[in-house]
Design an enzyme around this catalytic site. Structure first.
Site, PDB file in Angstrom:
ATOM      1  N   ARG A 222     -12.128  82.119   9.636  1.00 11.74           N
ATOM      2  CA  ARG A 222     -12.305  82.837   8.368  1.00 11.74           C
ATOM      3  C   ARG A 222     -11.965  84.306   8.569  1.00 11.74           C
ATOM      4  NH1 ARG A 222     -11.884  78.877   5.755  1.00 11.74           N
ATOM      5  NH2 ARG A 222     -13.467  77.880   4.467  1.00 11.74           N
ATOM      6  N   HIS A 270      -3.318  81.507   4.513  1.00 14.03           N
ATOM      7  CA  HIS A 270      -4.445  80.558   4.471  1.00 14.03           C
ATOM      8  C   HIS A 270      -3.967  79.150   4.076  1.00 14.03           C
ATOM      9  CE1 HIS A 270      -9.077  80.232   3.848  1.00 14.03           C
ATOM     10  NE2 HIS A 270      -8.560  79.078   4.211  1.00 14.03           N
TER      11      HIS A 270
END
Ligand code: NAP
Ligand code: GLV
Length: 307
Positions: A222, A270
């Protein structure tokens, strides 16, 4: 079984059609069409509606992704099971991405791409996989899966997790006490940790300084785990040779961010892995059926540990 879905409408349309085949008894509602709020049994969302107290019969909240750190747990009933997504399509995507990134770094592709741009034809000695030490931070559903092909390719593999693991061909390091030893033997470091209070900012100068000089980083956890300036400093000093970064804070990065054009850094938006509609729906249904049979579900978040 009444399911309320609040996420990408396109996947919602696919799920509605598939559910009619796989679970014709299910009532499937897509946000904002909630019908009778009290009749909703299961909520499937990346972000739930602000006030979940209207869903008085809610039995579980399912994340549409592998992460479940995005929920405001204080706003959820304390006993409500929160479940993250574990499904083969999402796992395969991560295995593909990490294998590609490890092989790219192992075969020095960032360096060769730079040479290509400069029209330089120059070969460097290739290191055998058995001599390349790969370390995976986070040996959970995804970390364990990415290790398997890396072991098969002959890399010298290790994993670091909170609790020790026993995986064939993988040296296990656990907890803060063994982090230094794990880092010292990681030529390619892969971060597949969940975002928690303990892992926020973990990829920083102090950690990079414990890696072998010239190591590389693959960040697929993350964004908030990585200190951008510390990574740039480590790349510019040569402490790190290259990095593959899929997650950042913020997302997207601002247009003038140095990651866009750093020669030793590959940036992706992402996309390392995404839940696949059909396999994710099958995994969701299997979990709901397990719950209804009184069996434990896969991927239930332990709130006190944060993942
Ligand atoms: P998981 O099954 O919950 O595994 C988490 C692993 O991290 C476990 O091995 C756990 O140790 C370890 N861990 C957690 N906190 C730790 C700490 N403080 N110190 C050491 N180890 C720690 O999660 P997963 O399904 O593999 O997913 C991992 C993460 O990948 C997600 O949370 C998400 O952030 C990220 N992700 C990214 C993408 C992308 O496209 N970039 C896609 C999907 C997921 P124990 O085994 O000992 O509990
Ligand atoms: C993606 O990042 C996910 O959590 O599934």
């Amino acid at each position: 079984m009444n399911i309320l879905y609040k996420s990408e409408p396109e996947r919602g349309r696919i799920w509605a059609a598939l559910l009619a085949e796989l679970a014709p008894e299910a009532v499937f509602r897509q946000w904002p069409d909630i019908g009778e709020a009290a009749e909703i049994d299961y909520l499937v969302a990346w972000q739930p509606p602000e006030d979940v107290s209207v869903f008085t019969g809610l039995k579980a909240l399912f994340s549409v992704g592998a992460g479940a750190e995005q929920f405001d747990y204080a706003a959820l009933p304390p006993d409500l099971p929160v479940v993250r997504m574990i499904e083969p399509g999402l796992t395969s995507g991560m295995v593909e991405y990490v294998t590609f990134a490890v092989l790219g770094l192992h075969r020095e592709m960032p360096r060769y791409l730079q040479q290509q741009r400069n029209r330089r034809w120059l070969a460097h000695p290739a290191m055998p996989a058995a001599k390349r030490r790969v370390g995976v931070m986070g040996v959970g559903a995804l970390g364990e899966a990415v290790l398997k092909p890396l072991v098969q390719l002959g890399f010298d593999c290790a994993g670091w997790s909170r609790t020790a693991k026993h995986i064939a061909g993988v040296a296990s390091f656990a907890g803060a006490a063994q982090l230094g030893a794990f880092l010292a033997r990681s030529d390619i470091l892969i971060c597949l940790l969940p975002l928690t209070a303990a892992t926020e900012g973990i990829l920083n100068a102090e950690l990079f300084s414990q890696l072998p000089t010239g190591a590389s980083l693959i960040q697929v956890g993350r964004g908030k785990q990585l200190n951008h300036q510390h990574l740039l400093n480590a790349l510019d000093s040569g402490q790190l040779a290259a990095a593959v970064v899929d997650v950042t804070e913020p997302e997207p990065l601002p247009e003038d961010h140095p990651f866009w054009h750093h020669p030793a850094l590959w940036l992706t938006p992402h996309i390392a892995s995404q839940a696949q509609p059909e396999s994710a729906l099958r995994a969701l249904l299997e979990n709901i059926r397990r719950f209804e049979r009184g069996e434990p579900m896969h991927g239930v978040v332990e709130r006190e540990r944060g993942y």
